[in-house]
Design a protein around this motif. Structure first.
Motif, PDB file in Angstrom:
ATOM      1  N   ARG A  77      60.102  39.231  57.522  1.00  0.00           N
ATOM      2  CA  ARG A  77      58.643  39.391  57.642  1.00  0.00           C
ATOM      3  C   ARG A  77      58.220  40.785  57.201  1.00  0.00           C
ATOM      4  O   ARG A  77      57.172  40.947  56.567  1.00  0.00           O
ATOM      5  N   PHE A  78      59.025  41.780  57.522  1.00  0.00           N
ATOM      6  CA  PHE A  78      58.691  43.143  57.097  1.00  0.00           C
ATOM      7  C   PHE A  78      58.574  43.220  55.582  1.00  0.00           C
ATOM      8  O   PHE A  78      57.635  43.825  55.045  1.00  0.00           O
ATOM      9  N   VAL A  79      59.511  42.603  54.873  1.00  0.00           N
ATOM     10  CA  VAL A  79      59.461  42.634  53.415  1.00  0.00           C
ATOM     11  C   VAL A  79      58.295  41.797  52.896  1.00  0.00           C
ATOM     12  O   VAL A  79      57.597  42.202  51.965  1.00  0.00           O
ATOM     13  N   ALA A  80      58.060  40.642  53.503  1.00  0.00           N
ATOM     14  CA  ALA A  80      56.948  39.788  53.069  1.00  0.00           C
ATOM     15  C   ALA A  80      55.621  40.525  53.151  1.00  0.00           C
ATOM     16  O   ALA A  80      54.726  40.317  52.317  1.00  0.00           O
ATOM     17  N   ASP A  81      55.489  41.410  54.144  1.00  0.00           N
ATOM     18  CA  ASP A  81      54.234  42.152  54.348  1.00  0.00           C
ATOM     19  C   ASP A  81      54.186  43.470  53.582  1.00  0.00           C
ATOM     20  O   ASP A  81      53.195  44.200  53.673  1.00  0.00           O
ATOM     21  N   SER A  82      55.241  43.788  52.842  1.00  0.00           N
ATOM     22  CA  SER A  82      55.303  45.071  52.142  1.00  0.00           C
ATOM     23  C   SER A  82      54.578  45.017  50.795  1.00  0.00           C
ATOM     24  O   SER A  82      54.281  43.938  50.270  1.00  0.00           O
ATOM     25  N   ARG A  83      54.339  46.182  50.253  1.00  0.00           N
ATOM     26  CA  ARG A  83      53.659  46.286  48.968  1.00  0.00           C
ATOM     27  C   ARG A  83      54.538  45.669  47.859  1.00  0.00           C
ATOM     28  O   ARG A  83      55.729  45.988  47.745  1.00  0.00           O
ATOM     29  N   PRO A  84      53.987  44.795  47.027  1.00  0.00           N
ATOM     30  CA  PRO A  84      54.779  44.105  46.001  1.00  0.00           C
ATOM     31  C   PRO A  84      54.987  44.941  44.735  1.00  0.00           C
ATOM     32  O   PRO A  84      54.524  44.579  43.654  1.00  0.00           O
ATOM     33  N   ASP A  85      55.718  46.032  44.885  1.00  0.00           N
ATOM     34  CA  ASP A  85      55.933  46.922  43.742  1.00  0.00           C
ATOM     35  C   ASP A  85      57.415  47.110  43.413  1.00  0.00           C
ATOM     36  O   ASP A  85      57.777  47.950  42.593  1.00  0.00           O
ATOM     37  N   TYR A 108      55.995  34.048  58.243  1.00  0.00           N
ATOM     38  CA  TYR A 108      55.953  34.046  56.777  1.00  0.00           C
ATOM     39  C   TYR A 108      56.317  32.651  56.282  1.00  0.00           C
ATOM     40  O   TYR A 108      57.016  31.887  56.971  1.00  0.00           O
ATOM     41  N   ASP A 109      55.803  32.312  55.122  1.00  0.00           N
ATOM     42  CA  ASP A 109      56.151  31.052  54.469  1.00  0.00           C
ATOM     43  C   ASP A 109      57.317  31.340  53.534  1.00  0.00           C
ATOM     44  O   ASP A 109      57.153  32.062  52.541  1.00  0.00           O
ATOM     45  N   PRO A 110      58.515  30.805  53.805  1.00  0.00           N
ATOM     46  CA  PRO A 110      59.678  31.163  52.996  1.00  0.00           C
ATOM     47  C   PRO A 110      59.565  30.734  51.538  1.00  0.00           C
ATOM     48  O   PRO A 110      60.263  31.286  50.678  1.00  0.00           O
ATOM     49  N   LEU A 111      58.689  29.787  51.240  1.00  0.00           N
ATOM     50  CA  LEU A 111      58.543  29.301  49.867  1.00  0.00           C
ATOM     51  C   LEU A 111      57.421  29.995  49.105  1.00  0.00           C
ATOM     52  O   LEU A 111      57.326  29.847  47.885  1.00  0.00           O
ATOM     53  N   ARG A 112      56.586  30.773  49.810  1.00  0.00           N
ATOM     54  CA  ARG A 112      55.454  31.432  49.148  1.00  0.00           C
ATOM     55  C   ARG A 112      55.402  32.939  49.341  1.00  0.00           C
ATOM     56  O   ARG A 112      54.727  33.636  48.593  1.00  0.00           O
ATOM     57  N   ALA A 113      56.109  33.433  50.350  1.00  0.00           N
ATOM     58  CA  ALA A 113      55.981  34.854  50.702  1.00  0.00           C
ATOM     59  C   ALA A 113      56.868  35.775  49.882  1.00  0.00           C
ATOM     60  O   ALA A 113      56.717  36.990  49.948  1.00  0.00           O
ATOM     61  N   PHE A 114      57.783  35.210  49.088  1.00  0.00           N
ATOM     62  CA  PHE A 114      58.763  36.039  48.389  1.00  0.00           C
ATOM     63  C   PHE A 114      58.869  35.686  46.913  1.00  0.00           C
ATOM     64  O   PHE A 114      58.641  34.543  46.512  1.00  0.00           O
ATOM     65  N   ALA A 115      59.246  36.688  46.139  1.00  0.00           N
ATOM     66  CA  ALA A 115      59.572  36.504  44.729  1.00  0.00           C
ATOM     67  C   ALA A 115      61.092  36.494  44.608  1.00  0.00           C
ATOM     68  O   ALA A 115      61.739  37.509  44.897  1.00  0.00           O
ATOM     69  N   PRO A 116      61.700  35.377  44.215  1.00  0.00           N
ATOM     70  CA  PRO A 116      63.156  35.348  44.051  1.00  0.00           C
ATOM     71  C   PRO A 116      63.595  36.297  42.940  1.00  0.00           C
ATOM     72  O   PRO A 116      62.947  36.382  41.890  1.00  0.00           O
ATOM     73  N   PHE A 253      65.429  39.208  47.310  1.00  0.00           N
ATOM     74  CA  PHE A 253      64.031  38.795  47.162  1.00  0.00           C
ATOM     75  C   PHE A 253      63.121  40.013  47.292  1.00  0.00           C
ATOM     76  O   PHE A 253      63.473  41.005  47.925  1.00  0.00           O
ATOM     77  N   ALA A 254      61.943  39.896  46.689  1.00  0.00           N
ATOM     78  CA  ALA A 254      60.893  40.908  46.812  1.00  0.00           C
ATOM     79  C   ALA A 254      59.654  40.233  47.387  1.00  0.00           C
ATOM     80  O   ALA A 254      59.584  38.997  47.446  1.00  0.00           O
ATOM     81  N   PRO A 255      58.649  40.996  47.799  1.00  0.00           N
ATOM     82  CA  PRO A 255      57.408  40.363  48.243  1.00  0.00           C
ATOM     83  C   PRO A 255      56.777  39.545  47.114  1.00  0.00           C
ATOM     84  O   PRO A 255      56.922  39.876  45.937  1.00  0.00           O
ATOM     85  N   ALA A 256      56.094  38.490  47.474  1.00  0.00           N
ATOM     86  CA  ALA A 256      55.371  37.697  46.480  1.00  0.00           C
ATOM     87  C   ALA A 256      54.396  38.605  45.735  1.00  0.00           C
ATOM     88  O   ALA A 256      53.942  39.624  46.267  1.00  0.00           O
ATOM     89  N   ALA A 257      54.093  38.252  44.507  1.00  0.00           N
ATOM     90  CA  ALA A 257      53.183  39.007  43.640  1.00  0.00           C
ATOM     91  C   ALA A 257      53.824  40.253  43.051  1.00  0.00           C
ATOM     92  O   ALA A 257      53.144  41.061  42.415  1.00  0.00           O
ATOM     93  N   THR A 258      55.133  40.455  43.260  1.00  0.00           N
ATOM     94  CA  THR A 258      55.820  41.532  42.556  1.00  0.00           C
ATOM     95  C   THR A 258      55.750  41.245  41.058  1.00  0.00           C
ATOM     96  O   THR A 258      56.002  40.114  40.635  1.00  0.00           O
ATOM     97  N   PRO A 259      55.392  42.211  40.226  1.00  0.00           N
ATOM     98  CA  PRO A 259      55.222  41.965  38.786  1.00  0.00           C
ATOM     99  C   PRO A 259      56.464  41.355  38.147  1.00  0.00           C
ATOM    100  O   PRO A 259      57.596  41.748  38.465  1.00  0.00           O
ATOM    101  N   PRO A 260      56.268  40.387  37.255  1.00  0.00           N
ATOM    102  CA  PRO A 260      57.420  39.724  36.607  1.00  0.00           C
ATOM    103  C   PRO A 260      58.358  40.693  35.902  1.00  0.00           C
ATOM    104  O   PRO A 260      59.575  40.474  35.900  1.00  0.00           O
ATOM    105  N   GLU A 261      57.820  41.756  35.322  1.00  0.00           N
ATOM    106  CA  GLU A 261      58.687  42.701  34.619  1.00  0.00           C
ATOM    107  C   GLU A 261      59.592  43.459  35.591  1.00  0.00           C
ATOM    108  O   GLU A 261      60.721  43.823  35.261  1.00  0.00           O
TER     109      GLU A 261
END
Length: 319
Positions: A77-85, A108-116, A253-261
């Motif tokens: 949850r801490f990572v899910a709530d962190s800045r997606p950078d 957190y939603d495990p399928l939406r809160a993180f960027a694999p 994993f990173a927070p969701a919305a982390t830039p693709p690059e």
């Protein structure tokens, strides 16, 4: 100068640091590598191995931070709530993404809160028992459990951990009752089996205890035999666990919305590290079979495992 013009200039000045940060190349700042389990756990060992490997490849400090609790959900949850950078990452396991969310309100939603990002690999586990238990094989353990209803217990790294799930699956398929005893991490759980307070544990952390003779290994859980224990049969060889959902992978994993690059940069560095003999060897010692995946492949794996695990937990009356 008019009041309006002064306000415009002030707003522009205040915005400069944010613009500068947004344009910084990745990585340019230290990275927090969050391990959602205590020091000494398999997750912690994997986190420290991969953090060192990433630091060497990314050129910035990569610092492991243990945030344990609730079967790995606190750190997740801490990572899910962190800045997606890309500067806060999660060393997740099947437990905190595909098991724990079915059991508790993890936040957190495990399928939406993180960027694999990338996979460290599939985890072998050993079904290990205290040597005082009069069993020498997995069939022996099942027969003992059936002959002594309600007498067996098994330790795990906590409610919702892979060890909890696998212990319940073994009891179900073996047709015996076993009490689950959760601990705050796999290290104290293993100690409880060594001392005889608990009888059984299914976890890679039991490996050094088996080597030292403090525990007796009965079988391994995995697609093939663990090369460190070539004499131990897999549960599948013994007709057990063919249809069990996977509960034994580790991945980044990173927070969701982390830039693709940023995701692509981390994936490339991570998979490059898996190809290094020293890194791969360390992971194997911790009970992993390194499996490099793309972010898309990892994401699909999480979705499939989440669904299969949920069905099994409901069948076991755990969820």
């Amino acid at each position: 100068m008019s009041l309006i013009r002064r306000r415009i200039l002030l707003a522009g000045a205040l915005a400069l640091p944010a613009v500068a940060r947004a344009s910084e190349p990745f990585p340019s700042r230290p990275i927090r590598y969050v391990c959602p389990f205590p020091p000494g756990a398999t997750n912690d060992n994997v986190s420290r191995t991969m953090a060192r490997a990433l630091q060497a490849r990314l050129g910035v400090p990569v610092v492991v931070e243990n945030r344990a609790g609730a079967g790995g959900a606190v750190g997740a949850r801490f990572v899910a709530d962190s800045r997606p950078d890309g500067t806060t990452l999660l060393n997740a396991s099947a437990g905190n993404l595909t098991i724990a969310p079915h059991l508790n309100n993890v936040g957190y939603d495990p399928l939406r809160a993180f960027a694999p990002i990338a996979s460290a690999g599939e985890s072998y586990s050993i079904v290990a028992v205290n040597p005082a238990l009069p069993v020498r094989s997995l069939p022996d353990l099942i027969a003992y459990g059936r002959a002594h209803p309600g007498k067996l217990n098994y330790a795990s790294a906590g409610i919702g951990s892979a060890g909890h799930f696998r212990g319940a699956l073994l009891a179900e398929e073996g047709g015996f009752e076993a009490l689950h005893v959760p601990f705050p991490g796999s290290a104290p759980a293993a100690t409880s089996v060594v001392t005889g307070d608990c009888h059984v544990m299914i976890d890679p952390i039991t490996a050094p205890h088996v080597v030292a003779g403090r525990l007796r290994g009965l079988a391994t859980i995995g697609e093939d035999r663990w090369d460190a224990f070539p004499d131990l049969p897999t549960s599948a060889e013994l007709g057990i666990g063919h249809n069990w959902p996977s509960g034994g992978w580790f991945a980044l994993f990173a927070p969701a919305a982390t830039p693709p690059e940023v995701v692509a940069r981390l994936n490339a560095a991570f998979n490059d590290a898996l190809g290094e003999a020293e890194v791969a060897g360390a992971l194997r010692r911790f009970g992993l079979r390194p499996v490099p995946l793309t972010p898309g492949e990892l994401g699909a794996r999480v979705v499939a495992d989440h669904a299969a695990t949920g069905e099994a937990l409901r069948r076991l009356s755990i969820a």
